[in-house]
Design a protein around this motif. Sequence first.
Motif, mmCIF file in Angstrom:
data_model
loop_
_atom_site.group_PDB
_atom_site.id
_atom_site.type_symbol
_atom_site.label_atom_id
_atom_site.label_comp_id
_atom_site.label_asym_id
_atom_site.label_seq_id
_atom_site.Cartn_x
_atom_site.Cartn_y
_atom_site.Cartn_z
ATOM 1 N N CYS A 180 31.833 27.241 18.622
ATOM 2 C CA CYS A 180 32.025 26.403 19.819
ATOM 3 C C CYS A 180 32.272 27.261 21.064
ATOM 4 O O CYS A 180 33.364 27.828 21.235
ATOM 5 N N PRO A 181 31.280 27.388 21.932
ATOM 6 C CA PRO A 181 31.467 28.171 23.163
ATOM 7 C C PRO A 181 32.499 27.523 24.080
ATOM 8 O O PRO A 181 32.532 26.298 24.243
ATOM 9 N N THR A 182 33.338 28.348 24.668
ATOM 10 C CA THR A 182 34.326 27.875 25.638
ATOM 11 C C THR A 182 33.988 28.460 27.011
ATOM 12 O O THR A 182 33.265 29.462 27.109
ATOM 13 N N LEU A 223 33.444 19.568 23.020
ATOM 14 C CA LEU A 223 34.693 18.801 23.045
ATOM 15 C C LEU A 223 34.791 17.864 21.846
ATOM 16 O O LEU A 223 35.836 17.772 21.189
ATOM 17 N N ARG A 224 33.706 17.168 21.535
ATOM 18 C CA ARG A 224 33.728 16.245 20.393
ATOM 19 C C ARG A 224 33.944 17.005 19.089
ATOM 20 O O ARG A 224 34.736 16.583 18.239
ATOM 21 N N HIS A 236 44.560 21.150 27.990
ATOM 22 C CA HIS A 236 43.871 20.589 29.163
ATOM 23 C C HIS A 236 42.977 19.421 28.764
ATOM 24 O O HIS A 236 42.893 18.426 29.495
ATOM 25 N N PHE A 237 42.333 19.541 27.602
ATOM 26 C CA PHE A 237 41.428 18.480 27.144
ATOM 27 C C PHE A 237 42.084 17.563 26.100
ATOM 28 O O PHE A 237 41.394 16.777 25.451
ATOM 29 N N GLU A 238 43.405 17.692 25.951
ATOM 30 C CA GLU A 238 44.190 16.826 25.064
ATOM 31 C C GLU A 238 43.655 16.839 23.632
ATOM 32 O O GLU A 238 43.450 15.792 23.001
ATOM 33 N N ILE A 239 43.420 18.052 23.125
ATOM 34 C CA ILE A 239 42.944 18.231 21.756
ATOM 35 C C ILE A 239 44.134 18.649 20.898
ATOM 36 O O ILE A 239 44.792 19.661 21.178
ATOM 37 N N LYS A 240 44.435 17.871 19.853
ATOM 38 C CA LYS A 240 45.644 18.070 19.054
ATOM 39 C C LYS A 240 45.383 18.657 17.669
ATOM 40 O O LYS A 240 46.237 18.637 16.797
ATOM 41 N N VAL A 241 44.203 19.185 17.436
ATOM 42 C CA VAL A 241 43.820 19.718 16.117
ATOM 43 C C VAL A 241 44.626 20.993 15.815
ATOM 44 O O VAL A 241 44.846 21.822 16.706
ATOM 45 N N PRO A 242 45.061 21.183 14.562
ATOM 46 C CA PRO A 242 45.782 22.410 14.192
ATOM 47 C C PRO A 242 44.944 23.656 14.490
ATOM 48 O O PRO A 242 43.717 23.640 14.387
ATOM 49 N N SER A 258 25.750 26.638 15.310
ATOM 50 C CA SER A 258 26.093 27.213 16.609
ATOM 51 C C SER A 258 25.767 26.215 17.715
ATOM 52 O O SER A 258 24.634 25.763 17.827
ATOM 53 N N LEU A 259 26.761 25.879 18.516
ATOM 54 C CA LEU A 259 26.568 24.943 19.625
ATOM 55 C C LEU A 259 26.219 25.725 20.892
ATOM 56 O O LEU A 259 26.836 26.759 21.157
ATOM 57 N N PRO A 260 25.244 25.271 21.667
ATOM 58 C CA PRO A 260 24.914 25.962 22.915
ATOM 59 C C PRO A 260 26.076 25.904 23.907
ATOM 60 O O PRO A 260 26.870 24.952 23.892
ATOM 61 N N GLY A 261 26.159 26.921 24.741
ATOM 62 C CA GLY A 261 27.220 26.926 25.739
ATOM 63 C C GLY A 261 27.260 28.206 26.538
ATOM 64 O O GLY A 261 26.306 28.996 26.546
ATOM 65 N N ALA A 262 28.373 28.444 27.188
ATOM 66 C CA ALA A 262 28.517 29.563 28.121
ATOM 67 C C ALA A 262 28.469 30.915 27.422
ATOM 68 O O ALA A 262 28.987 31.092 26.328
ATOM 69 N N ALA A 263 27.808 31.889 28.078
ATOM 70 C CA ALA A 263 27.794 33.285 27.641
ATOM 71 C C ALA A 263 27.683 34.139 28.889
ATOM 72 O O ALA A 263 26.731 33.986 29.663
ATOM 73 N N ALA A 264 28.638 35.030 29.104
ATOM 74 C CA ALA A 264 28.666 35.819 30.335
ATOM 75 C C ALA A 264 27.406 36.675 30.504
ATOM 76 O O ALA A 264 26.918 36.847 31.620
ATOM 77 N N CYS A 265 26.868 37.199 29.400
ATOM 78 C CA CYS A 265 25.689 38.064 29.510
ATOM 79 C C CYS A 265 24.486 37.296 30.045
ATOM 80 O O CYS A 265 23.725 37.817 30.878
#
Length: 284
Positions: free
Chosen positions: A8-10, A23-24, A46-52, A109-116
């Motif tokens: 999960c990219p952040t 998020l889901r 910030h996103f109200e995620i309560k998962v361990p 693998s979920l698509p998302g942010a990558a600095a490169c």
Amino acid sequence: MAGILYLCPTPIGNLEDITFRVLRTLKEADLIAAEDTRNSIKLLNHFEIKVPMTSYHEFNKIEKAYQLIGKLREGKNIALITDAGTPGISDPGEELVRICCEEGIDVVSLPGAAACITAVTVSGLSSRRFCFEAFLPRDKKQRGILLDELKDETRTIIIYEAPHHLLRTLEDLHQALGNRRISVCRELTKRHEEILRTSIEDVLEFYWDQEPRGEYVLVIEGRSYEDIQNERKNEWLQMNLEEHMRYYEEKGAARKEAMKKVAADRGISKREVYQMLLDHELDD
């Protein structure tokens, strides 16, 4: 049935860059494995995620990987996150993915942010072909070997660097590669994002006067094929024709094949090579 490991990219800076799907997945996971739980808890809150959440980092990446494999075999779904960007890109996540693949555990693998990717697309340099080197080795010998390999790299080069090592890295790049075009990307997606599109010499001069701050991605122009060909041609021209022919013949090339290779190296026709060899034999 075994669970699934989700990569999960952040966000690399701006929290709005997280995707709905990430998020889901984070909310539905049974466990979140984070590189730094102290950093990641801010994102989850910030996103109200309560998962361990559990830690998975460079110093426990092998032992902890097998613990996580055990949970996956129990049918639990695990979301892997890094401090910023896509897990598995220049972080210990690649080891967990490798072990999951060896153990037959599904990885998504979920698509998302990558600095490169963000850096190369905004650099103004060629993005058709590029090589990603992440952080250069700190070991002097290993660093020298890698920089030597990059001298003739024709693809655009992407390197990560921390502020306190930036000047040394720029100096090493200048010594190894010469004065190439470079885009210095600082604090990507953040409030103080800055892109300097300049040369290595100019950016060195800039940071001799300005203290580097923030995280950097360096995007460096690859070497042109024309420069490499001209350099190699000049090297071949240092040999006389007979030495050049002998070089290929000693490697097992037949005479006609050697003539063809010599002609290509020197930028002349095979007929010219033949005539020059013939003239030399007549002179003798």
